[in-house]
Design an enzyme around this catalytic site. Structure first.
Site, PDB file in Angstrom:
ATOM      1  N   TYR A   1       0.852  -1.190   0.000  1.00 52.38           N
ATOM      2  CA  TYR A   1       0.000   0.000   0.000  1.00 52.38           C
ATOM      3  C   TYR A   1       0.887   1.239   0.000  1.00 52.38           C
ATOM      4  O   TYR A   1       1.736   1.390  -0.863  1.00 52.38           O
ATOM      5  CB  TYR A   1      -0.980  -0.065   1.182  1.00 52.38           C
TER       6      TYR A   1
ATOM      7  N   LYS B   1     -20.837 -19.728 -10.193  1.00 50.90           N
ATOM      8  CA  LYS B   1     -20.152 -19.567 -11.480  1.00 50.90           C
ATOM      9  C   LYS B   1     -18.694 -19.182 -11.248  1.00 50.90           C
ATOM     10  O   LYS B   1     -17.783 -19.654 -11.953  1.00 50.90           O
ATOM     11  CB  LYS B   1     -20.868 -18.494 -12.300  1.00 50.90           C
TER      12      LYS B   1
END
Length: 753
Positions: free
Chosen positions: A39, A94
């Site tokens: 970060y 899915k």
């Protein structure tokens, strides 16, 4: 098809971490420096590079392996318009399929918008996050406009799988079915029943492959789409027939191909009989086809039938396509999924079905000889070759048609990378379960007064894995069954303490006395032991009244193991039994032996352990690559446990040169083939990934697999007891239903051998 109860489905989705997918870090994050790189301030550098060159997003972020599965929930499975949020479990599912079949990461996005413009604007706004977009469960006719506009306005692959997935897989099956029936695609007459998204896409693709438009008749719920109709939308008008037909029954007379994407039971045997010689019937309504598979087969000689079901040959299953189509598109950074890519996938799938089927596929489906023909026109969903064949074909088509950003591909290297990408974990479990289903055996559960045992027995029964025999108090078992709404019809229940079992207790006592009479057992004591559930169960197996037994859920491991070893005993030639655990890692299954039985194995028992583990892997259709591990490398330490390991490996090399085994070696050298081959070029495992670790003593083996299980967040299967005269397995105390089911399948495969 296997029976799944409401509670099974709800528990599967809610137990443990809710849902089916998660996000995990791919870079180190333990230290302050790691976080500074991940970060602030380190993250600024890739941001600036992407600002200068947007293509660098593929280099510095996960965009290139990330697909959005997006739906508004207006046409969810067979549930209809249930809304975006209610469709989320399907979208997560899915995502799971994308991951396990092609290693593609997925964010599922449920958009609460039925307005076409609003939906399209939302997808366009979030598109920069993704490498591709899979549209899902959006109702017709809106789905056509949504896909068409997004494909035109975005520079990443977009595909509505409900349309094109079924089209691609069924088209591959059609090409092969016509070849088998000796028919040319340009000559055949096709009747399509259904006019939704999938039917429209299938018909268009069939025409692209050579079917003449004038040879197509499409029907909807009101009959044939003909020139007399005034109720037709834009999509249906494309398929108006000039023939004087009004009903499905009239349309199928003399036709060569029937494609059903409608409702169950609409096609009769008489209608199949009216079709041409060697007709093709694709009855794809789910779960009930337009005509039952057996009815269609019986109706006319030469008919080739496919359905959407997994319990009959020729399943038209979208999972044969979408994971690999997106895999290929992502890997060349395609800007679209175009017709060339879809047609390439059709031909790749069709051609694969004509090739000799790998033994792993035979084993996974428990079929001795799967060959190209009327019962095998498309590959099996579990065929490990699909990822390399279809993805490569799609990627090549993307490059050749000019929609790929990355064109400098080494196709052979890419195919090899794909083969290695997924590992073999899923294949192993499928192989074991499908082998078990092929010839289910009688498995006795002596601890059936416990809910988890009954739950596992129910699943084993309904999945066709085993024929459960439940030992316990009949009233208690029936109460648990009723309280928990279980269905154990077909399972045998035996109350071993009941008067009805007196004769069997006496008979089993005779068997036990014959076995242990010269070890101090008297008949009276043998009769008393028959009131012990584990003695009774073990003797059932010894007597041939059961094929395997599983215990340990509510009894101490070594106590149960000791009873089983006394009653059933070891395989001839085995010095000791062996305990083996399977740890499911992200790189595939890793086998650990011995982990539960021999505290200080001798040189001979190390050899037995190695040979037993090798036989077990071969029964699972895996080639054993085995490392005998220690704290030294190839004789570098000449005292303590390395000495016996070194002697064992020397003897194995002399007596079993066919085995891929070497050692002794430290664990890091065993698992890192590049390090091993570079440092010890003489090793006999050169270029191979080790899948089996043989430990020098019980402490090291047990500690190692438990560390892997707990710290590595890996699933564990076992311990599997090897070297038994007849199958028995001892599960960990208080284990989960999943662990019990896994062990049941393994016990059945063991009994089959």
């Amino acid at each position: 098809m296997s029976k799944v109860s409401i509670s099974d489905a709800l528990n599967y989705h809610s137990e443990g971490r809710p849902g089916k997918i998660e996000v995990i870090p791919t870079k180190p994050y333990r230290t302050q420096r790691d976080l500074s790189l991940a970060y602030s301030p380190g993250v600024a550098e890739p941001c600036l590079e992407i600002e200068k060159n947007p293509e660098d997003a593929y280099r510095y972020t996960g965009k290139g392996n990330l697909v959005a599965v997006i739906s508004n929930g207006t046409a969810v499975l067979g549930l209809g318009d249930i809304g975006a949020l209610a469709g989320k479990p399907v979208m997560e599912g899915k995502g799971l399929l994308f991951k396990i079949f092609s290693d593609i990461d997925v964010f599922d996005i449920e958009v609460d918008a039925t307005d076409v413009d609003k939906f399209i604007d939302t997808v366009k706004a979030i598109a920069p996050t993704f490498g591709g977009i899979n549209l899902e469960d959006i109702k017709a006719p809106e789905c056509f406009e949504i896909e068409e506009r997004l494909k035109a306005e975005l520079d990443i692959p977009v595909m509505h799988d409900d349309q094109h997935g079924t089209a691609i897989i069924s088209a591959a099956g059609l090409l092969n079915a016509l070849e088998i029936g000796n028919k040319k695609i340009e000559d055949v007459k096709v009747v399509v029943n259904g006019a939704g998204a999938a039917a429209v896409s299938c018909t268009k693709l069939y025409i692209s492959l050579g079917v003449k438009p004038e040879n197509v008749v499409m029907c909807d719920s009101r009959g044939v789409i003909n020139a007399k109709r005034t109720d037709l939308n834009k999509q249906k008008k494309q398929f108006i027939t000039q023939r004087d037909l009004s009903s499905l029954e009239e349309a199928v007379v003399g036709c060569d191909v029937f494609l059903g994407l409608s409702v169950g039971g609409i096609m009769s045997k008489k209608m199949v009989c009216s079709m041409s010689e060697n007709p093709v019937v694709f009855a794809l309504a789910n779960p009930d086809p337009e005509i039952a598979y057996n009815d269609a087969i019986e109706a006319k000689d030469g008919v080739i039938v496919a359905t959407g079901r997994s319990d009959y040959p020729n399943q038209i299953n979208n999972v044969l396509g979408f994971p690999y189509i997106f895999r290929g598109a992502l890997d060349v950074r395609a800007t679209a999924i175009n017709e060339e890519m879809k047609i390439a996938s059709v031909h790749a799938i069709a051609e694969l079905a004509k090739e000799p089927v790998p033994e792993s596929v035979h084993a996974a489906y428990n079929e001795a000889n799967i060959t190209f023909g009327k019962h095998y026109i498309i590959p099996k969903a579990m065929d490990p070759r699909l990822v390399s064949r279809v993805a490569v074909a799609v990627a090549k088509a993307a490059v050749e048609s000019g929609v790929a950003r990355k064109t400098d591909m080494d196709w052979d290297a890419y195919a090899e990378e794909l083969k290695m990408r997924l590992g073999t974990e899923n294949e192993l479990l499928r192989t074991i379960f499908n082998k078990a289903k092929k010839a289910p055996k009688r498995v006795v559960f002596p601890e059936a007064n416990n809910f988890n045992i009954l739950k596992a027995a129910q699943i084993a029964l309904h999945e066709g894995i085993a024929k459960p025999i439940l030992l316990g108090n009949t009233e208690n078992i029936q109460r648990l069954v009723a309280e928990n709404e279980l269905d154990l019809e077909g399972a045998e229940i035996i109350d071993i303490r009941s008067e009805a079992e007196r004769e069997r207790r006496t008979r089993y006592a005779d068997i036990l006395c014959t076995k242990l009479g010269r070890k101090g057992l008297v008949h009276k004591e043998a009769v008393e032991k028959m009131f012990d559930r584990n003695y009774f169960a073990a003797t059932m197996v010894e007597a041939g009244d059961a094929d395997a037994f599983i215990s340990g859920y509510a009894t101490r491991y070594f106590e149960t193991l000791n009873i089983a070893e006394k009653v059933i005993g070891k395989e001839e030639g085995m010095e000791t039994l062996v305990g083996m655990n399977i740890v499911m890692t992200k790189k595939g299954p890793l086998f650990f032996a011995d982990t539960t039985v021999n505290s200080e194995p001798t040189e001979e028992s190390l050899i037995n352990t190695t040979l037993s583990a090798a036989r077990a892997l071969k029964s699972f259709n895996m080639e054993p690559v085995m490392a005998m591990v220690s704290y030294s490398n190839f004789g570098s330490v000449r005292k303590g446990s390395p000495v016996k390991v070194n002697k064992a490996i020397t003897k194995l090399h002399e007596e079993h040169p066919e085995l891929s085994v070497d050692g002794e070696m430290q664990l890091n050298f065993a698992l890192d083939k590049n390090l091993r081959d570079k440092t010890f070029a003489f090793n006999k495992l050169k270029g191979k990934d080790v899948n089996t670790l043989i430990f020098p003593n019980l402490s090291s083996g047990n500690i190692a697999y438990k560390l892997m299980q707990d710290l590595g967040d890996s699933e564990n299967i076992g311990p599997i007891i090897l070297g038994t005269a007849k199958p028995f397995h001892v599960v960990p105390m208080g284990c989960t239903v999943r662990e019990l089911i896994n062990m049941t399948a393994i016990a059945v495969v063991d009994a089959q051998g």
